[in-house]
Design a protein around this motif. Structure first.
Motif, PDB file in Angstrom:
ATOM      1  N   SER A   1       0.891  -1.051  -0.092  1.00 46.17           N
ATOM      2  CA  SER A   1       0.093   0.113   0.146  1.00 46.17           C
ATOM      3  C   SER A   1       1.084   1.366   0.107  1.00 46.17           C
ATOM      4  O   SER A   1       1.857   1.455  -0.864  1.00 46.17           O
ATOM      5  N   GLU A   2       0.758   2.173   0.998  1.00 51.15           N
ATOM      6  CA  GLU A   2       1.167   3.289   0.869  1.00 51.15           C
ATOM      7  C   GLU A   2       2.387   3.781   1.837  1.00 51.15           C
ATOM      8  O   GLU A   2       2.388   2.854   2.957  1.00 51.15           O
ATOM      9  N   LEU A   3       2.982   4.727   1.820  1.00 49.76           N
ATOM     10  CA  LEU A   3       4.234   4.965   2.658  1.00 49.76           C
ATOM     11  C   LEU A   3       4.145   6.488   2.967  1.00 49.76           C
ATOM     12  O   LEU A   3       4.410   7.593   2.023  1.00 49.76           O
ATOM     13  N   TRP A   4       3.877   6.954   4.194  1.00 46.16           N
ATOM     14  CA  TRP A   4       3.740   8.170   4.631  1.00 46.16           C
ATOM     15  C   TRP A   4       4.813   8.503   5.711  1.00 46.16           C
ATOM     16  O   TRP A   4       5.270   9.931   5.480  1.00 46.16           O
ATOM     17  N   GLY A   5       5.277   7.833   6.673  1.00 46.31           N
ATOM     18  CA  GLY A   5       5.801   8.172   7.705  1.00 46.31           C
ATOM     19  C   GLY A   5       7.315   8.343   7.212  1.00 46.31           C
ATOM     20  O   GLY A   5       7.885   7.390   6.586  1.00 46.31           O
ATOM     21  N   LEU A   6       8.032   9.812   7.445  1.00 46.36           N
ATOM     22  CA  LEU A   6       9.309   9.908   7.106  1.00 46.36           C
ATOM     23  C   LEU A   6       9.948  10.900   8.135  1.00 46.36           C
ATOM     24  O   LEU A   6       9.246  12.159   8.249  1.00 46.36           O
TER      25      LEU A   6
ATOM     26  N   VAL B   1      14.402   7.508   8.699  1.00 44.75           N
ATOM     27  CA  VAL B   1      13.549   6.621   9.195  1.00 44.75           C
ATOM     28  C   VAL B   1      12.250   6.796   8.178  1.00 44.75           C
ATOM     29  O   VAL B   1      11.934   7.818   8.038  1.00 44.75           O
ATOM     30  N   THR B   2      11.658   5.555   8.278  1.00 42.22           N
ATOM     31  CA  THR B   2      10.336   5.606   7.500  1.00 42.22           C
ATOM     32  C   THR B   2       9.299   4.340   8.261  1.00 42.22           C
ATOM     33  O   THR B   2       9.669   3.679   8.803  1.00 42.22           O
ATOM     34  N   ALA B   3       8.074   4.929   7.925  1.00 39.11           N
ATOM     35  CA  ALA B   3       7.002   4.109   8.645  1.00 39.11           C
ATOM     36  C   ALA B   3       6.090   3.768   7.521  1.00 39.11           C
ATOM     37  O   ALA B   3       5.632   4.740   6.870  1.00 39.11           O
ATOM     38  N   GLY B   4       5.562   2.434   7.058  1.00 36.06           N
ATOM     39  CA  GLY B   4       4.440   2.401   6.313  1.00 36.06           C
ATOM     40  C   GLY B   4       3.241   1.554   6.526  1.00 36.06           C
ATOM     41  O   GLY B   4       3.333   0.980   7.776  1.00 36.06           O
ATOM     42  N   ASP B   5       2.468   1.331   5.628  1.00 33.74           N
ATOM     43  CA  ASP B   5       1.451   0.361   5.573  1.00 33.74           C
ATOM     44  C   ASP B   5       1.658  -1.044   5.718  1.00 33.74           C
ATOM     45  O   ASP B   5       0.797  -1.703   6.415  1.00 33.74           O
ATOM     46  N   ASP B   6       2.784  -1.404   5.679  1.00 37.38           N
ATOM     47  CA  ASP B   6       3.441  -2.719   5.505  1.00 37.38           C
ATOM     48  C   ASP B   6       3.664  -2.856   7.021  1.00 37.38           C
ATOM     49  O   ASP B   6       4.028  -4.094   7.305  1.00 37.38           O
ATOM     50  N   GLU B   7       3.401  -2.337   8.275  1.00 36.08           N
ATOM     51  CA  GLU B   7       3.422  -2.432   9.627  1.00 36.08           C
ATOM     52  C   GLU B   7       4.865  -2.346   9.853  1.00 36.08           C
ATOM     53  O   GLU B   7       5.263  -2.910  11.105  1.00 36.08           O
ATOM     54  N   THR B   8       5.930  -2.006   9.007  1.00 40.14           N
ATOM     55  CA  THR B   8       7.306  -1.988   9.522  1.00 40.14           C
ATOM     56  C   THR B   8       7.867  -0.478   9.534  1.00 40.14           C
ATOM     57  O   THR B   8       7.208   0.450   8.812  1.00 40.14           O
ATOM     58  N   VAL B   9       8.837  -0.187  10.314  1.00 39.20           N
ATOM     59  CA  VAL B   9       9.425   0.870  10.430  1.00 39.20           C
ATOM     60  C   VAL B   9      11.011   0.480  10.043  1.00 39.20           C
ATOM     61  O   VAL B   9      11.604  -0.543  10.434  1.00 39.20           O
ATOM     62  N   ARG B  10      11.639   1.499   9.406  1.00 42.14           N
ATOM     63  CA  ARG B  10      12.839   1.131   8.583  1.00 42.14           C
ATOM     64  C   ARG B  10      13.764   2.203   8.719  1.00 42.14           C
ATOM     65  O   ARG B  10      13.533   3.431   8.545  1.00 42.14           O
TER      66      ARG B  10
ATOM     67  N   ALA C   1       1.060  -2.970  13.460  1.00 41.57           N
ATOM     68  CA  ALA C   1      -0.141  -2.197  12.825  1.00 41.57           C
ATOM     69  C   ALA C   1       0.360  -1.340  11.747  1.00 41.57           C
ATOM     70  O   ALA C   1       1.609  -0.981  11.573  1.00 41.57           O
ATOM     71  N   CYS C   2      -0.684  -0.879  11.045  1.00 38.07           N
ATOM     72  CA  CYS C   2      -0.205   0.204   9.794  1.00 38.07           C
ATOM     73  C   CYS C   2       0.336   1.426  10.498  1.00 38.07           C
ATOM     74  O   CYS C   2      -0.132   1.805  11.532  1.00 38.07           O
ATOM     75  N   ALA C   3       1.381   2.036   9.711  1.00 33.29           N
ATOM     76  CA  ALA C   3       2.107   2.972  10.873  1.00 33.29           C
ATOM     77  C   ALA C   3       2.285   4.329   9.433  1.00 33.29           C
ATOM     78  O   ALA C   3       2.964   3.992   8.444  1.00 33.29           O
ATOM     79  N   ARG C   4       1.753   5.496   9.703  1.00 33.88           N
ATOM     80  CA  ARG C   4       1.948   6.621   8.989  1.00 33.88           C
ATOM     81  C   ARG C   4       2.492   7.904   9.405  1.00 33.88           C
ATOM     82  O   ARG C   4       2.481   8.917   8.946  1.00 33.88           O
ATOM     83  N   ALA C   5       3.143   7.715  10.568  1.00 37.58           N
ATOM     84  CA  ALA C   5       3.966   9.062  10.993  1.00 37.58           C
ATOM     85  C   ALA C   5       5.224   8.288  12.168  1.00 37.58           C
ATOM     86  O   ALA C   5       5.040   7.183  12.732  1.00 37.58           O
ATOM     87  N   VAL C   6       6.344   9.048  11.914  1.00 41.29           N
ATOM     88  CA  VAL C   6       7.434   8.710  12.797  1.00 41.29           C
ATOM     89  C   VAL C   6       8.134   9.732  13.161  1.00 41.29           C
ATOM     90  O   VAL C   6       8.407  10.615  12.261  1.00 41.29           O
TER      91      VAL C   6
END
Length: 235
Positions: free
Chosen positions: A25-30, A41-50, A67-72
């Motif tokens: 899906s989407e990638l919002w968190g950066l 660092v990024t956080a995405g709808d795939d439930e991972t933080v990288r 869980a889905c993550a869109r902010a970090v």
């Protein structure tokens, strides 16, 4: 992920993927790591933080937050002794005893078929800058659903669209789709230390899109889906 496999032995000669990244899906968190010129660092709808290296053009570490993550957001301050916070034991026995806080805002609009991801909250990760390793924390994983509901005056948090630390790194704010910004403070040490609710900033007529702190950490300026600009005193 893309791996290289030796056809004769069936082994991966590099012990890690050649290419790895978000996959759903989407990638919002950066957020750019304020303590490094090379990392973000990024956080995405795939439930991972990288955690990424710009120079190496690769993902150094990834954690599934469930869980889905869109902010970090990465703390602007130096190392934090997590053992000084109540329950601040890492899930991995060999994980570092101190590090930098990475706070992840949970939830997202997954559509009618997936209403559960609309419920917000947050988790706290540990970042070891020396190795680029992210680690989940047990005691600092975020408040319970009951605590979140109490802080929001009996209502459930909706999904978190923005997260930011105060300039001093002692507070962190969460902009949500229930039209509020919730502010928490890192307090105390020893058995009494915790991440405690400080304020819930209200007044917007639509979901929070962005917010920022004043230089002294006493005020917030916030935007919402109704194009309003509000200022809140959190001191």
């Amino acid at each position: 992920e893309i791996f290289e496999i030796d056809l004769e032995t069936g082994d991966n000669p590099f012990d890690e993927p050649l290419v790895a990244g978000h996959y759903k899906s989407e990638l919002w968190g950066l957020d750019v790591d304020p303590g490094s010129v090379d990392n973000f660092v990024t956080a995405g709808d795939d439930e991972t933080v990288r955690y990424w290296s710009i120079a190496e053009r690769r993902c150094l570490s990834a954690v599934n937050v469930g869980a889905c993550a869109r902010a970090v957001a990465v703390s602007p301050t130096g190392a934090t002794n997590w053992a000084s916070f109540r329950g601040g034991e890492e899930q991995d026995a060999d994980a570092p005893r101190s590090g930098v806080a990475v706070v992840v805002g949970l939830g997202g609009d997954g559509g009618k078929r997936d209403k559960s991801v609309r419920i917000g909250g947050f988790k706290v990760l540990n970042l070891d800058r020396a190795t680029g390793r992210l680690t989940k924390l047990d005691g600092m994983a975020g408040p319970s659903k009951k605590a979140l509901k109490r802080h929001s005056k009996g209502k459930k948090w909706e999904w978190v669209s923005d997260v930011k630390f105060s300039p001093a790194g002692d507070m962190v704010g969460f902009g949500t789709h229930d039209n509020r910004v919730y502010v928490y403070r890192f307090e105390g040490g020893g058995d009494a230390g915790a991440l405690r609710p400080l304020a819930a900033c209200e007044g917007h007529s639509s979901y929070i899109t962005h917010f920022d702190w004043s230089e002294d950490g006493t005020h917030l300026q916030t935007n919402c889906g109704a194009y309003e600009l509000l200022f809140s005193d959190v001191s």
